[in-house]
Design a protein around this motif. Structure first.
Motif, mmCIF file in Angstrom:
data_model
loop_
_atom_site.group_PDB
_atom_site.id
_atom_site.type_symbol
_atom_site.label_atom_id
_atom_site.label_comp_id
_atom_site.label_asym_id
_atom_site.label_seq_id
_atom_site.Cartn_x
_atom_site.Cartn_y
_atom_site.Cartn_z
ATOM 1 N N VAL A 558 18.848 49.183 -4.250
ATOM 2 C CA VAL A 558 18.882 49.139 -5.714
ATOM 3 C C VAL A 558 20.308 48.897 -6.195
ATOM 4 O O VAL A 558 20.566 48.059 -7.077
ATOM 5 N N LYS A 559 21.276 49.643 -5.635
ATOM 6 C CA LYS A 559 22.669 49.502 -6.063
ATOM 7 C C LYS A 559 23.210 48.117 -5.714
ATOM 8 O O LYS A 559 23.986 47.529 -6.468
ATOM 9 N N TRP A 560 22.786 47.587 -4.569
ATOM 10 C CA TRP A 560 23.244 46.254 -4.149
ATOM 11 C C TRP A 560 22.770 45.194 -5.156
ATOM 12 O O TRP A 560 23.548 44.334 -5.593
ATOM 13 N N ILE A 561 21.483 45.252 -5.518
ATOM 14 C CA ILE A 561 20.937 44.282 -6.476
ATOM 15 C C ILE A 561 21.605 44.455 -7.840
ATOM 16 O O ILE A 561 21.957 43.472 -8.516
ATOM 17 N N ASP A 562 21.814 45.729 -8.265
ATOM 18 C CA ASP A 562 22.428 45.995 -9.562
ATOM 19 C C ASP A 562 23.836 45.429 -9.634
ATOM 20 O O ASP A 562 24.209 44.773 -10.614
ATOM 21 N N GLU A 563 24.606 45.641 -8.609
ATOM 22 C CA GLU A 563 25.990 45.161 -8.610
ATOM 23 C C GLU A 563 26.052 43.637 -8.623
ATOM 24 O O GLU A 563 26.886 43.038 -9.296
ATOM 25 N N ALA A 564 25.176 43.006 -7.853
ATOM 26 C CA ALA A 564 25.202 41.539 -7.776
ATOM 27 C C ALA A 564 24.760 40.896 -9.088
ATOM 28 O O ALA A 564 25.313 39.880 -9.525
ATOM 29 N N CYS A 565 23.760 41.484 -9.747
ATOM 30 C CA CYS A 565 23.170 40.873 -10.947
ATOM 31 C C CYS A 565 23.729 41.447 -12.246
ATOM 32 O O CYS A 565 23.384 40.956 -13.334
ATOM 33 N N GLY A 566 24.546 42.478 -12.171
ATOM 34 C CA GLY A 566 25.111 43.067 -13.371
ATOM 35 C C GLY A 566 24.075 43.704 -14.260
ATOM 36 O O GLY A 566 24.156 43.622 -15.494
ATOM 37 N N LEU A 567 23.094 44.361 -13.662
ATOM 38 C CA LEU A 567 22.008 44.939 -14.454
ATOM 39 C C LEU A 567 22.491 46.071 -15.344
ATOM 40 O O LEU A 567 22.007 46.253 -16.446
ATOM 41 N N ARG A 568 23.464 46.851 -14.863
ATOM 42 C CA ARG A 568 23.920 48.001 -15.649
ATOM 43 C C ARG A 568 24.453 47.539 -17.005
ATOM 44 O O ARG A 568 24.167 48.138 -18.040
ATOM 45 N N GLU A 569 25.221 46.444 -16.999
ATOM 46 C CA GLU A 569 25.800 45.953 -18.239
ATOM 47 C C GLU A 569 24.756 45.227 -19.097
ATOM 48 O O GLU A 569 24.653 45.438 -20.301
#
Length: 579
Positions: A558-569
């Motif tokens: 989950v963290k890997w996908i989030d960091e790559a796609c910028g989901l948090r922002e």
């Protein structure tokens, strides 16, 4: 007294009277007919053969001979002779196909009988044996265990095709009906009924300009055509043409049609135009006469009209009758519920003359069934027309709902509508991407032409990004596993977003794509993220157990996908608690 013999004078002896017999085709034909009248088939055969010998290029003689051969059970010889007529003497003798069909049927060769019969119906201009041919179609349908349906009946050219097009309209297959009607009108310009139905088909599909032009075309040809006048009135209302509508309403209010079809058309039109008193009396007239057939929809129309003029007791009785006539439908019950709300003094709900649930209620039904759509909704032309209409003219949320509903209907009409939708430059790119996903989900595998970001593209069947030079089998396995596991719990929009997220992640990290050793771990991470994005309750423990993987594996992916796609922002407003 002895009688004296009268002697003729020399040179005056009388010649015996001899009747000169003209041995020609007509002579043998007459002899053959006389033999047939006496049931002397052997003689009739002989005489018809002689008639054919005298006039070998006269197809009638050969057909007569073939007929006697058939009567004597010589079906194959009869058919050879009929085939000879068609191939070498007169191809226009289309009745030969009908005779051959009879022979094949007597030989119990039903497939060949069907072919010959269809050739007769599709080629014969005069319909001499039309009634007999229809009886044979029924017989062959029983023997073959399937319908025998000609593409056209030439002797009823235009009428048959029009009936087929009307059936398509009634089934909600609007695009196919349009094709049939346009083709028909190229050959038969004067079929105003076909033009009226073409106008309706355009209207159901939301193609208003084409529909209006077609109505005006009908009225130019037939200024008093009631169907066209009614359609035109509805269009004036749709486009807000108050002056034109008022003038036309004055005419329609004073119209008292005789035929049940015209009464029904005027009644429904007046109801749609809020002329409820006139509509009520016309519907009641139909119910009393029984001419239009006591269909549940007719009770519904009359009930709506009664409600709109304050006759609530009458409306309730009519909807109760609709329930009896259509016990499996939830439409009468819905409107009875609405009527009860009205009686309690609550804000007046909408009472549609269309015999289906309001658009919002239809989606409530669809939300309860992710595995299919009820057959009565799938086939209801008014339901289907509301979907096609909303896809063209609804807001973004409504269009998204329609696209998802189309994934449940999944027929050729839906595919055609979605293909047109993804090529429309005016439509939203996200909606078009969802439509592409739905097309793929319902089995459309060939390349798709689409306009995205103002550019016309041809998308291959594989879901990968153009920036990815290849698509690995393991990547596809992750997506397949996630979609398969999520299928019954997530709708098509959410499944589409999963596909988009996975392809975006791979595109962003390429070429340093992580080695995928356990497909389930990545599939679980994708489901977790999609659930969060769509505000669905989910936990790492729940999703890890579902895919039989460790919580740590899911969290790491989950963290890997989030960091790559910028989901948090990008998704902070929707997705505030992403670990």
């Amino acid at each position: 007294m002895e009688k004296k013999k009268r002697l003729s004078a020399p040179g005056t002896m009388s010649k015996p009277k001899v009747i000169d017999i003209q041995m020609d085709a007509a002579f043998f034909f007459e002899r053959a007919v006389q033999s047939l009248d006496r049931y002397h088939y052997d003689k009739a055969l002989k005489y018809f053969r002689r008639a054919a010998e005298y006039e070998p290029n006269n197809p009638v003689n050969h057909c007569n001979l073939a007929g006697v051969l058939s009567e004597t059970g010589k079906y194959e010889e009869s058919n050879r002779l009929l085939q000879h007529v068609l191939e070498s003497i007169d191809p226009a003798m289309t009745e030969c196909h009908f005779y051959m069909a009879n022979n094949y049927a007597n030989m119990e060769n039903y497939e060949q009988a069907e072919k010959a019969l269809l050739l007769y119906l599709e080629q014969d201009e005069y319909g001499q044996f039309l009634n007999e041919a229809e009886e044979m179609m029924e017989f062959l349908s029983i023997e073959l265990g399937r319908p025998v349906q000609p593409n056209s009946i030439k002797s009823r050219e235009g009428f048959y095709e029009h009936d087929k097009a009307r059936a398509l309209l009634e089934e909600g297959k609007f695009a196919e009906a349009v094709r049939q009607l346009e083709k028909l009108l190229k050959k038969h310009e004067d079929l105003t009924a076909a033009r009226n139905n073409l106008a309706l088909a355009y209207y159901y599909m939301g193609q208003f300009e084409k529909s209006m032009a077609t109505i005006h075309d009908v009225l130019e040809r037939d200024p008093g055509n009631l169907h066209a006048l009614c359609n035109l009135a509805i269009f004036h209302q749709h486009f807000g043409n108050k002056k034109e509508l008022g003038e036309l309403l004055d005419v329609l209010r004073k119209t008292y049609p005789y035929h049940a079809d015209h009464v029904f058309k005027l009644a429904t039109t007046m109801g749609i135009l809020a002329e409820h008193e006139k509509a009520y009396h016309l519907f009641k007239r139909l119910l009393k006469s029984g001419e239009a057939g006591l269909e549940p929809c007719l009770y519904h129309y009359a009930a709506v009209a009664a409600t709109n003029i304050g006759r609530y007791i009458e409306a309730e009785k009519l909807w109760r009758q609709a329930q009896k006539a259509d016990p499996e439908s939830n439409i009468p019950a819905f409107y009875l519920g609405q009527l009860e709300l009205l009686r309690r003094g609550e804000p007046k709900p909408s009472f549609s003359y269309h015999y289906h649930l309001p658009f919002e209620e239809q989606f409530k039904v669809l939300e309860k069934t992710q595995q299919g759509i009820p057959e009565h909704l799938k086939k209801d032309p008014l339901v289907r027309s509301s979907f096609f209409w909303a896809l063209r003219h609804g807001d973004a949320d409504t269009k998204l709902q329609v696209i998802q509903a189309f994934g449940l209907i999944a027929d050729n009409e839906v595919q055609e509508a979605l293909r047109d939708f993804i090529q429309d430059p005016a439509e939203d790119d996200y909606l078009k991407k969802v439509a592409i996903f739905v097309l793929r989900a319902i089995g459309v595998g060939e390349p798709l032409k689409v306009v995205l970001d103002g550019q016309t593209l041809v998308l291959e069947a594989s879901p990968y990004s153009p920036k990815l030079p290849r698509w690995e089998a393991k990547w596809q396995s992750v997506m397949d596993k996630a979609v398969q596991t999520m299928n019954k719990r997530y709708d098509m929009i959410q499944q589409h977003d999963l596909e988009t997220l996975w392809v975006e992640f791979l595109t962003r990290v390429y070429p340093t794509v992580p080695k995928i050793t356990k497909v389930e771990g990545w599939a679980a991470a994708l489901e977790y993220l999609i659930a969060k994005m769509h505000r669905k309750a989910i936990s790492y423990y729940e999703v890890a157990a579902r895919y039989n993987v460790g919580v740590a594996t899911v969290s790491k992916n989950v963290k890997w996908i989030d960091e790559a796609c910028g989901l948090r922002e990008k998704m902070d407003a929707i997705f505030p608690k992403l670990p």
